[in-house]
Design an enzyme around this catalytic site. Structure first.
Site, PDB file in Angstrom:
ATOM      1  N   HIS A 124      13.339  11.816  56.632  1.00 18.68           N
ATOM      2  CA  HIS A 124      13.973  10.973  57.645  1.00 18.68           C
ATOM      3  C   HIS A 124      12.915  10.158  58.371  1.00 18.68           C
ATOM      4  O   HIS A 124      11.750  10.532  58.423  1.00 18.68           O
ATOM      5  CB  HIS A 124      14.767  11.831  58.635  1.00 18.68           C
ATOM      6  CG  HIS A 124      15.920  12.516  57.997  1.00 18.68           C
ATOM      7  ND1 HIS A 124      17.150  11.903  57.831  1.00 18.68           N
ATOM      8  CD2 HIS A 124      16.048  13.746  57.461  1.00 18.68           C
ATOM      9  CE1 HIS A 124      17.980  12.737  57.223  1.00 18.68           C
ATOM     10  NE2 HIS A 124      17.334  13.859  56.984  1.00 18.68           N
ATOM     11  N   ALA A 149       6.266  32.060  43.878  1.00 17.65           N
ATOM     12  CA  ALA A 149       7.379  32.425  44.756  1.00 17.65           C
ATOM     13  C   ALA A 149       7.228  31.813  46.144  1.00 17.65           C
ATOM     14  O   ALA A 149       6.140  31.743  46.699  1.00 17.65           O
ATOM     15  CB  ALA A 149       7.460  33.941  44.871  1.00 17.65           C
ATOM     16  N   ALA A 167       1.776  31.163  45.400  1.00 19.33           N
ATOM     17  CA  ALA A 167       2.949  31.625  46.138  1.00 19.33           C
ATOM     18  C   ALA A 167       2.859  31.258  47.615  1.00 19.33           C
ATOM     19  O   ALA A 167       1.794  31.330  48.230  1.00 19.33           O
ATOM     20  CB  ALA A 167       3.090  33.138  45.987  1.00 19.33           C
TER      21      ALA A 167
END
Length: 193
Positions: A124, A149, A167
């Protein structure tokens, strides 16, 4: 106000050009309408057991493109659009991933995506007066990439082939091929020989 629903092809074309998603536009209205379809498909995907071939069938319906039989996807999976995601061959997507693909997501062959990975393709504006509008920027992930992950990939990022995202990383800018990055924001850890 009477809005019209744009075709998937038209939306994909507009997103490739970086067309602003303006509040009240036909484009935003179309995303809202297609979101209802995505919710139905992901509800079916996420609320009961589906064998791998059924998961691929539902993903093909969700993305409006054929998902190769070499791909393996573990639900649950979340998206509010789905129709601007391209998935290569031999791709593995682990559980609890969230793809916000309005701006476009491309995933190269043999890529592995760990659990709880979020890929975001719109941002935005900073100006409060126009902040409600959305700016699309596609995410492109090369071949043989491993995303660990809990990673978050932000709009406009390109990840080069063979790279590894550690991760929990937040990827805010492009990642060259053949390197390992990690952290928030993700930074170079080492090169892959």
């Amino acid at each position: 106000m009477s809005n019209k629903i744009l075709s998937i092809e038209k939306i994909r074309e507009l997103m490739k050009t970086g067309t602003l998603i303006e509040y009240g536009s036909d484009l935003l209205f179309s995303f809202g309408e297609y979101a209802q379809e995505a919710l139905k498909i992901t509800m079916e995907l996420n609320t009961k057991y589906n064998p791998p071939e059924k998961v691929r069938e539902l993903f093909s319906k969700l993305t409006a493109s054929k998902i190769d039989e070499s791909c393996f996807i573990i639900p649950p999976f979340h998206t509010e659009f789905g129709k601007n995601t391209k998935i290569g061959k031999n791709v593995f997507i682990n559980s609890c991933c969230r793809f916000q693909d309005n701006g476009g997501i491309e995933i190269g062959d043999k890529t592995m995506i760990g659990p709880n990975v979020t890929i975001v393709t719109v941002n935005h504006e900073i100006n409060p007066e126009t902040r409600i509008n959305a700016i699309p920027k596609p995410v492109k992930i090369g071949k043989n990439v491993w995303i660990g992950a809990g990673c978050t990939i932000l709009p406009g990022v390109i990840i080069g082939e063979n790279s590894i995202i550690g991760a929990g990383s937040v990827v805010t800018k492009d990642v060259p091929a053949n390197i390992v990055v990690a952290g928030n924001p993700a930074k170079l850890i080492k090169k892959i020989k």
